[in-house]
Motif scaffolding. Structure first.
Motif, PDB file in Angstrom:
ATOM      1  N   GLN A 168       0.821  -1.202   0.000  1.00  0.00           N
ATOM      2  CA  GLN A 168       0.000   0.000   0.000  1.00  0.00           C
ATOM      3  C   GLN A 168       0.866   1.268   0.000  1.00  0.00           C
ATOM      4  O   GLN A 168       0.474   2.296  -0.570  1.00  0.00           O
ATOM      5  N   MET A 171       1.927   1.729  -3.607  1.00  0.00           N
ATOM      6  CA  MET A 171       0.797   2.177  -4.418  1.00  0.00           C
ATOM      7  C   MET A 171       0.425   3.616  -4.091  1.00  0.00           C
ATOM      8  O   MET A 171      -0.042   4.362  -4.960  1.00  0.00           O
ATOM      9  N   TYR A 176      -2.251   5.412  -6.116  1.00  0.00           N
ATOM     10  CA  TYR A 176      -3.363   4.460  -6.100  1.00  0.00           C
ATOM     11  C   TYR A 176      -3.798   4.061  -4.681  1.00  0.00           C
ATOM     12  O   TYR A 176      -4.594   3.139  -4.531  1.00  0.00           O
ATOM     13  N   TYR A 182      -7.390   1.654  -1.448  1.00  0.00           N
ATOM     14  CA  TYR A 182      -6.893   1.668  -2.819  1.00  0.00           C
ATOM     15  C   TYR A 182      -7.871   2.436  -3.704  1.00  0.00           C
ATOM     16  O   TYR A 182      -9.094   2.317  -3.553  1.00  0.00           O
ATOM     17  N   ALA A 193      -5.095  -0.801 -11.910  1.00  0.00           N
ATOM     18  CA  ALA A 193      -4.003  -1.031 -10.960  1.00  0.00           C
ATOM     19  C   ALA A 193      -4.487  -1.055  -9.514  1.00  0.00           C
ATOM     20  O   ALA A 193      -4.045  -1.882  -8.713  1.00  0.00           O
ATOM     21  N   GLY A 194      -5.400  -0.157  -9.159  1.00  0.00           N
ATOM     22  CA  GLY A 194      -5.919  -0.158  -7.803  1.00  0.00           C
ATOM     23  C   GLY A 194      -6.685  -1.421  -7.479  1.00  0.00           C
ATOM     24  O   GLY A 194      -6.573  -1.975  -6.379  1.00  0.00           O
ATOM     25  N   ALA A 197      -4.234  -4.293  -6.969  1.00  0.00           N
ATOM     26  CA  ALA A 197      -3.596  -4.233  -5.658  1.00  0.00           C
ATOM     27  C   ALA A 197      -4.535  -4.709  -4.557  1.00  0.00           C
ATOM     28  O   ALA A 197      -4.112  -5.375  -3.604  1.00  0.00           O
ATOM     29  N   CYS A 200      -4.396  -8.493  -4.716  1.00  0.00           N
ATOM     30  CA  CYS A 200      -3.073  -9.038  -5.027  1.00  0.00           C
ATOM     31  C   CYS A 200      -2.732 -10.299  -4.236  1.00  0.00           C
ATOM     32  O   CYS A 200      -2.231 -11.272  -4.800  1.00  0.00           O
ATOM     33  N   LEU A 210      -0.353  -7.305 -11.559  1.00  0.00           N
ATOM     34  CA  LEU A 210       0.214  -6.164 -10.856  1.00  0.00           C
ATOM     35  C   LEU A 210       1.732  -6.179 -10.965  1.00  0.00           C
ATOM     36  O   LEU A 210       2.357  -5.122 -11.157  1.00  0.00           O
ATOM     37  N   LEU A 214       3.995  -3.138 -12.466  1.00  0.00           N
ATOM     38  CA  LEU A 214       5.064  -2.480 -11.716  1.00  0.00           C
ATOM     39  C   LEU A 214       6.415  -2.668 -12.394  1.00  0.00           C
ATOM     40  O   LEU A 214       7.248  -1.745 -12.399  1.00  0.00           O
TER      41      LEU A 214
END
Length: 220
Positions: A168, A171, A176, A182, A193-194, A197, A200, A210, A214
């Motif tokens: 977190q 992100m 994000y 998120y 992407a949020g 995550a 994940c 993810l 990244l």
């Protein structure tokens, strides 16, 4: 070719990676992210008039490997750039930070007056590596980054290091994660992407996507 060294707490492993022209900044993107994964960000900005900039993220399986990447890979890389290693080194073979310092002193590089602060960063990373656990080691990594970013103000090249103790936090750096949640731009987009995550650690496919996001993210 001999088998590669895979003890990522050793200089030899990182040297093998770079010596074999595997220039990926992070060798761990094929490994699933877990709650033990720790992240870092490293950026370089060349002096004017070029001013080329790039920033990359790395994911390390645990905090100690993150400290090892700093000690054996990132810090020698940026110190070598700053101390003009290409102008005096006899080969491109990976060098430890200490070898780079000695070479720069022998070559009488003009930036050697900044060696004490560069060494101060290494001292904090070494304290982290010597620590018994993350609770004792992580504060030394935080201090190493503080010295690197704020006390060691270079002439010309600009460098930045950031470390993240949780997904977190990384992100949040990407925009994000905010106010404890998120941020999801499109809940119907399986590649948001949020959203990735959020899921994940429960969904292997979200984890894979993810990691790909990244690994490919480069700040320019």
């Amino acid at each position: 070719m001999s088998d590669p060294v895979t003890d990522w707490t050793s200089f030899a492993a990182w040297a093998d990676l770079r010596r074999n022209d595997q220039r990926d900044f992070c060798p761990f993107w094929n490994e699933p992210l877990t709650p033990e994964t720790r992240f870092l960000y490293y950026s370089t900005t060349a002096p004017l008039p070029c001013a080329a900039f790039a920033g990359l993220y790395s994911a390390c399986p645990n905090w100690r490997i993150l400290a090892s990447q700093l000690r054996h890979d990132i810090l020698p890389e940026c110190y070598g750039i700053y101390l003009c290693r290409r102008e005096w080194a006899r080969s491109d073979d990976p060098m430890t930070a200490e070898e780079i310092f000695r070479g720069a002193l022998e070559a009488e590089v003009c930036w050697c007056d900044e060696l004490p602060l560069m060494q101060a960063v290494l001292i904090e990373v070494d304290k982290a590596l010597a620590a018994a656990d993350e609770a004792a080691g992580w504060p030394h990594l935080v201090e190493a980054c503080r010295i690197f970013n704020h006390d060691w103000r270079t002439s010309g090249w600009l460098f930045e290091l950031k470390i993240f103790a949780a997904l977190q936090d990384l992100m949040a750096d990407l925009g994000y994660f905010k106010n404890g949640a998120y941020l999801v731009d499109d809940p119907d987009d399986p590649d948001d992407a949020g959203l990735l995550a959020q899921h994940c650690f429960q969904d292997p496919e979200a984890n894979r996507k993810l990691r790909r996001y990244l690994a490919e993210f480069v700040r320019l």
